[in-house]
Design an enzyme around this catalytic site. Sequence first.
Site, PDB file in Angstrom:
ATOM      1  N   PHE A 176     -50.888 -73.209  38.223  1.00 36.44           N
ATOM      2  CA  PHE A 176     -51.722 -74.219  38.882  1.00 36.44           C
ATOM      3  C   PHE A 176     -52.123 -75.335  37.932  1.00 36.44           C
ATOM      4  O   PHE A 176     -52.430 -76.457  38.361  1.00 36.44           O
ATOM      5  CB  PHE A 176     -52.964 -73.560  39.494  1.00 36.44           C
ATOM      6  CG  PHE A 176     -54.113 -73.320  38.564  1.00 36.44           C
ATOM      7  CD1 PHE A 176     -55.207 -74.167  38.548  1.00 36.44           C
ATOM      8  CD2 PHE A 176     -54.120 -72.232  37.695  1.00 36.44           C
ATOM      9  CE1 PHE A 176     -56.287 -73.943  37.694  1.00 36.44           C
ATOM     10  CE2 PHE A 176     -55.185 -72.003  36.852  1.00 36.44           C
ATOM     11  CZ  PHE A 176     -56.270 -72.861  36.841  1.00 36.44           C
ATOM     12  N   LYS A 177     -52.093 -75.061  36.635  1.00 41.00           N
ATOM     13  CA  LYS A 177     -52.475 -76.093  35.663  1.00 41.00           C
ATOM     14  C   LYS A 177     -51.566 -77.326  35.747  1.00 41.00           C
ATOM     15  O   LYS A 177     -51.965 -78.428  35.382  1.00 41.00           O
ATOM     16  CB  LYS A 177     -52.438 -75.516  34.244  1.00 41.00           C
ATOM     17  CG  LYS A 177     -53.191 -74.206  34.034  1.00 41.00           C
ATOM     18  CD  LYS A 177     -54.672 -74.373  34.120  1.00 41.00           C
ATOM     19  CE  LYS A 177     -55.418 -73.052  33.982  1.00 41.00           C
ATOM     20  NZ  LYS A 177     -55.428 -72.482  32.653  1.00 41.00           N
TER      21      LYS A 177
END
Length: 465
Positions: A111-112
């Site tokens: 998700f980063k």
Amino acid sequence: MKYVSTRGQAPALEFEDVVLTGLASDGGLYVPETIPEFSQEEIASWAGLSYQELALKVMSSFVAGSIPEADLKDLIDRSYSTFRHQAIVPMVQTGHNEWILELFQGPTLAFKDVALQFLGNLLDYVLKKRDQKVVIMGATSGDTGSAAIEGCRHCDNVDIFILHPYQRVSDVQRRQMTTVIENNVHNIAMKGNFDDCQNLVKASFADQSFLPEGRQLAAVNSINWARIMAQIVYYFYAGLSVGSPARKVSFSVPTGNFGDIFAGYIAKRMGLPVDQLVIATNSNDILHRCISNNDHSKKALEHTLSPSMDIMMSSNFERMLFELYDRDGAKIAELMEDFKSGSMTLGEAQLSKARELFSSYRLGDDEMIDVIRDVFENCEYLVDPHTAIGVEAARKTRRNNDVPMICLATAHPAKFPEAVKKAGQKEDPALPHHMSDLFDREEKCEILDHDAQVVRDFVASNCRA
């Protein structure tokens, strides 16, 4: 739009200065002076927008006066052109009104990427405009490092140094960082845990005298407001996908450093009708203990099968405290001093408000493995250990089955083969095609002791002229 420090003593800054500054000079974190708000009618009008179009709507207010809209649009379009799925963050249904939001479709499967692909392009834009060079120094518990490196590897004006805890990230996570062989990329495996890495980075921001002349540190971890800003977008995107703002929506968020779920809180403040925000933690459960028992005390860090959440000092919780205490910077500075000594206690009014805003749940490794197995047996969908914790936290704390519950999938299961195999999978989950040769690539990494001077000397001597 101006930005102020959570500790109240640093000067207010413009957006571009906040992006480059990281921690405020008083040790606090920057937040917007005011939170933009949208009417339900305006949010409803966004239904059907592409992810990129929605991102422009959500982010514009935060950069007002700093970046022209045409330039912001270009930054957004370039940032998400690297994602494997046209929806950027697609959703999969795993139960009645239960959804998985796949935030791992970016280049490093975490998700980063949603924030750091954008931040890399944003940094390049700002630095070129100012003819300035910076040093990025960041700490990672697994996923931030690879996403930051991928976002910044082609930045001409950035040298990036990422610290990860030696032998405490998965093999896939490590190799995603150490196999990027670029002149401006440096990986440091530091002997210690994530909090040791994070504390060293924070201390380096406070005293930057070790850097070559003309350089300053910039942050890519979630203390950088631009990351929070980029993450707000997918809460709106997911909510609109299930019928918001006409209906409420809930989110369960695997939580380590509190940045991701803080973005959900800001989305709620901006007008998204959020019913529940669930803090999902592993056995390093300081946030769950805080919400459930007002116990925000440090304990020994445990090494778990969900290493990206092996964090005992959640940096972004300070931003939440700032809101709970009605933006009283002096009180936040006092609380953070208390926490330095090992523990802090929330006031009754603030604890009550936190409990209205958040539910929380803690899950150990054995229970987490059972959840991976259960989800796969019931719908043949494989989740990573962090997402599994989010799924179970959602199921255990859910107040209303009529409200869609969206569980944030923070990583691809291929990044955590040990946990997946313990859950009964006979083979390691396959890496996507673009990463299929990961274990054949050359690695480059420096193993250093937990010694601030040693690390700073390494950084200073490896900055490009």
